[in-house]
Write an enzyme that holds these catalytic residues in place. Structure first.
Site, PDB file in Angstrom:
ATOM      1  N   HIS A   1       0.855  -1.187   0.000  1.00  0.00           N
ATOM      2  CA  HIS A   1       0.000   0.000   0.000  1.00  0.00           C
ATOM      3  C   HIS A   1       0.890   1.236   0.000  1.00  0.00           C
ATOM      4  CE1 HIS A   1      -3.970  -1.778   1.768  1.00  0.00           C
ATOM      5  NE2 HIS A   1      -3.411  -2.590   0.895  1.00  0.00           N
TER       6      HIS A   1
ATOM      7  N   GLU B   1       0.863   3.892   1.799  1.00  0.00           N
ATOM      8  CA  GLU B   1       1.300   4.321   3.128  1.00  0.00           C
ATOM      9  C   GLU B   1       2.473   3.481   3.631  1.00  0.00           C
ATOM     10  OE1 GLU B   1      -1.838   3.570   2.111  1.00  0.00           O
ATOM     11  OE2 GLU B   1      -3.271   4.232   3.624  1.00  0.00           O
TER      12      GLU B   1
ATOM     13  N   CYS C   1      -6.336   2.006   5.900  1.00  0.00           N
ATOM     14  CA  CYS C   1      -6.974   0.747   6.284  1.00  0.00           C
ATOM     15  C   CYS C   1      -6.361   0.266   7.601  1.00  0.00           C
ATOM     16  CB  CYS C   1      -6.775  -0.307   5.194  1.00  0.00           C
ATOM     17  SG  CYS C   1      -5.071  -0.902   5.046  1.00  0.00           S
TER      18      CYS C   1
ATOM     19  N   CYS D   1      -2.511  -0.362   7.394  1.00  0.00           N
ATOM     20  CA  CYS D   1      -1.748   0.886   7.342  1.00  0.00           C
ATOM     21  C   CYS D   1      -1.820   1.622   8.671  1.00  0.00           C
ATOM     22  CB  CYS D   1      -2.238   1.746   6.189  1.00  0.00           C
ATOM     23  SG  CYS D   1      -1.876   0.984   4.587  1.00  0.00           S
TER      24      CYS D   1
END
Length: 163
Positions: free
Chosen positions: A54, A56, A84, A87
């Site tokens: 991801h 992040e 999410c 993260c």
């Protein structure tokens, strides 16, 4: 010259467009330290074949390398989509004190959409969270991406029916 939060989010949005060019879910992130971007990334789950790639996570890892520390104190994370659960865990573990996100994530967001983890006294670190920064622009690129994906699937399904 001092940059505004909107300018940092605009850079994250540019990164989301980079993700889009690779057919990745268009999410971008930057980490800012003392007024300068020290790390940036975009989603690369498909490209890298990694569920943890991801924006992040990748930006946090790059920022840790840049600063030579896992504690990212005195930093801010700007991300185009609400974090999410995975993260959020990385944000807590890296001790980032401030999070700014653009669009909400009604399916997986944990900063107000599905859960409100930033408001719960459950963790040893409590980042300040600000949502809705360039929300329209951040949400539009995601909406367009998923609409296009649905149309592609529909076209493919209709093509298979004609065989």
């Amino acid at each position: 010259m001092e940059f505004t939060p909107e300018q940092f989010m605009a850079r994250a949005l540019e990164l989301a467009h980079d993700a889009l060019s690779l057919q990745e879910v268009p999410v971008g992130a930057v980490v800012v330290h003392e007024g300068s971007i020290i790390a940036s990334a975009f989603n690369r789950r498909e490209t890298d074949c990694k569920p943890t790639a991801h924006a992040e996570i990748l930006a946090i890892e790059a920022a840790s390398q840049s600063l030579g520390a896992w504690r990212l104190e005195r930093t801010q994370l700007y991300v185009t989509l609400e974090p999410c659960l995975m993260c959020w865990g990385a944000i807590i573990q890296s001790r980032i004190p401030e999070i700014y996100f653009g669009a909400t994530d009604p399916k997986a967001g944990v900063c107000g959409s599905v859960l409100n983890l930033h408001e719960k006294p459950l963790f040893n670190h409590y980042p300040r969270v600000t949502g809705g920064l360039l929300a329209k622009e951040c949400g539009q690129i995601l909406s367009d991406f998923f609409a296009n994906l649905r149309n592609q699937k529909k076209t493919l399904a209709m093509g298979n029916k004609n065989l």
